[in-house]
Scaffold this motif. Structure first.
Motif, PDB file in Angstrom:
ATOM      1  N   SER A 128      46.019  43.580  42.209  1.00 44.22           N
ATOM      2  CA  SER A 128      44.828  43.234  42.987  1.00 44.22           C
ATOM      3  C   SER A 128      44.522  44.357  43.965  1.00 44.22           C
ATOM      4  N   ASN A 146      49.720  46.458  45.185  1.00 46.03           N
ATOM      5  CA  ASN A 146      48.293  46.421  44.906  1.00 46.03           C
ATOM      6  C   ASN A 146      47.718  47.834  44.910  1.00 46.03           C
ATOM      7  N   ILE A 163      42.757  41.571  37.793  1.00 45.17           N
ATOM      8  CA  ILE A 163      43.124  40.956  39.061  1.00 45.17           C
ATOM      9  C   ILE A 163      44.221  39.906  38.897  1.00 45.17           C
ATOM     10  N   PHE A 209      46.306  36.688  40.096  1.00 44.51           N
ATOM     11  CA  PHE A 209      45.918  35.454  40.774  1.00 44.51           C
ATOM     12  C   PHE A 209      46.918  34.995  41.839  1.00 44.51           C
ATOM     13  N   SER A 246      48.714  34.286  45.155  1.00 41.57           N
ATOM     14  CA  SER A 246      48.134  34.318  46.495  1.00 41.57           C
ATOM     15  C   SER A 246      48.699  35.442  47.347  1.00 41.57           C
ATOM     16  N   LEU A 292      46.598  38.340  46.941  1.00 39.71           N
ATOM     17  CA  LEU A 292      45.187  38.139  47.260  1.00 39.71           C
ATOM     18  C   LEU A 292      44.887  38.109  48.748  1.00 39.71           C
ATOM     19  N   ASP A 293      45.827  37.607  49.549  1.00 39.86           N
ATOM     20  CA  ASP A 293      45.509  37.270  50.932  1.00 39.86           C
ATOM     21  C   ASP A 293      46.630  37.729  51.857  1.00 39.86           C
ATOM     22  N   VAL A 333      38.718  33.561  46.632  1.00 41.63           N
ATOM     23  CA  VAL A 333      39.390  34.794  47.040  1.00 41.63           C
ATOM     24  C   VAL A 333      39.612  35.703  45.831  1.00 41.63           C
ATOM     25  N   VAL A 334      39.873  35.129  44.668  1.00 45.89           N
ATOM     26  CA  VAL A 334      39.962  35.938  43.445  1.00 45.89           C
ATOM     27  C   VAL A 334      38.616  36.612  43.177  1.00 45.89           C
ATOM     28  N   HIS A 368      38.080  39.680  45.280  1.00 45.32           N
ATOM     29  CA  HIS A 368      38.715  40.889  44.741  1.00 45.32           C
ATOM     30  C   HIS A 368      37.866  41.485  43.617  1.00 45.32           C
TER      31      HIS A 368
END
Length: 422
Positions: free
Chosen positions: A258, A269, A287, A289, A291, A294-295, A345-346, A349
């Protein structure tokens, strides 16, 4: 696979692993924006139709190692050919979500690379599992070693099972092994995993053994180009990535990574500069998935919780795998819930990749069955791809954009690698 006996080291590695693009007007959202409302119902109906109209290719699904882990614990292998409540993937849920070509991850723990022959044998056993899945259930699955076979299987109503090797350690310093795995159907290789190996350095390892690629790793890049195996830059160090960009004659992929833009300092990432470089050479980032990918807030809370759990387990004289340890972990997590991350949130990205590199350079690489319970709300298993498509439709992505993200971009790279080899 059903006869496979994994070592305790492997279970620790599994626990660690689990714990641990549009050239138009779509813009990446400001991370400070309030959460978006869920897409309207009409988007969901259209999304479900598109999910079954287009090929959905997922760059990384960890089904083989999930089955191996179950066998180790003395459990029956989960019936991924039918329906199971265990894990993130099975046939019924894949059909519901429109998944057509999940790249089966042929994962090898980094710990195996210290014992000659162990990595190669383990990879072969995992390939055997995938081959048997297709052979034993020809009405549901089929192997695929070319983009054309993916499309042909789709037309026949079959789920393709292409294979990618996660960690190049099974090559074991011999290019003949690389040719062996190509013959067995491997069509991408993630050059390393959690530790530096004999090919290149890992984003998770501070040793920087080779300062990028080893001399043998450079031979591997050239031979992968010659054979027609996609180079996967997920997990590699930044130095390794830039050297691959210089050396490879064909586009590369990041099968399950990501954007570092949202997780500053997380080298696993990809930075904006890396995403642009990958795109300039025709490549695609798929991407992840999870979390933690992602965050940033989720990642920070997860890391803090892991440190507290380590101390708690030591205090009680137990570990992550013991029944008492698992009970303590469950109680701790119930009392210390992690931040909620959703499907939007995905999409953030994806928006970001599109804003810096264009619609032709982003795809999907879920890491289903590889990131445990960290999957976002709305993307908990392979039945839920339409939720992501609905979110993208609500943001103004066209049908043509959706098709590129679902599979078109990666199939283009795969074909370019095949064409170069021919």
């Amino acid at each position: 696979m059903s006869r496979l006996l994994l070592t305790t080291t492997l279970l620790a590695a599994i626990a660690s692993q689990v714990a641990c693009d549009r050239g138009s007007s779509t813009l990446a959202p400001d991370s400070s924006e309030a959460p978006r409302a869920a897409p309207a119902a009409d988007y969901h109906a259209r999304a479900d139709a598109l999910a079954h109209r287009f090929v959905i290719l997922d760059g990384h699904v960890d089904v083989p190692i999930r089955v191996a882990g179950a066998v180790y614990e003395g459990l029956a292998a989960p019936p991924v050919h039918d329906h199971t409540d265990d894990g993130d993937f099975d046939y019924a849920r894949a059909r519901a979500g429109g998944l057509d070509a999940p790249f089966m991850s042929i994962y090898t723990p980094s710990e195996f690379q210290d014992e000659p022959g162990k990595s190669k044998a383990f990879a072969d056993q995992n390939i055997d599992f995938v081959v048997a899945l297709a052979t034993d259930h020809p009405d549901k699955f089929a192997l695929a070693v070319t983009p054309e076979q993916v499309r042909s299987n789709f037309a026949r109503g079959l789920i393709s099972l292409p294979m990618g090797m996660e960690n190049g350690s099974p090559i074991e310093g011999d290019l003949a092994n690389l040719r062996h795995f190509h013959e067995r159907g491997i069509r991408y290789i993630t050059l390393t995993h959690g530790k530096d190996n004999h090919i290149c350095d890992s984003s998770y390892d501070d040793a920087h053994t080779h300062a990028g690629l080893s001399s043998f790793g450079r031979e591997v890049v050239a031979e992968m180009n010659r054979l027609g195996i996609m180079i996967d830059v997920s997990h590699v160090s930044d130095d390794s990535f830039w050297q691959i960009m210089e050396l490879s004659a064909v586009p590369a992929i990041a099968s399950h990574s990501s954007c570092r833009h949202f997780t500053p300092g997380f080298e696993r990432n990809m930075s904006d500069e890396m995403i642009v470089a990958l795109a300039e050479r025709g490549g695609v980032i798929q991407i992840n998935f999870g979390s933690g990918f992602l965050d940033a807030a989720y990642r920070e809370a997860e890391e803090a919780g892991r440190a507290e759990l380590d101390a708690l387990l030591v205090e009680h004289g137990t570990d992550w795998q013991a029944p008492e340890g698992k009970q303590l972990i469950a109680q701790y997590r119930a009392e210390h819930p992690l931040p909620r991350v959703g499907v939007a949130v995905v999409a953030d990205h994806i928006d970001h990749v599109v804003s810096v590199a264009g619609i032709d350079h982003v795809g999907l690489g879920s890491d289903f069955d590889g990131v445990g319970d960290s999957l976002p709300d709305g993307l908990k298993d392979v039945s839920m791809y339409p939720n992501l498509i609905a979110e993208l439709l609500a943001r103004g992505y066209t049908d043509a954009d959706i098709e590129k993200i679902c599979s078109g971009n990666v199939l283009r790279v795969w074909q370019a690698v095949e064409d170069h080899a021919e």
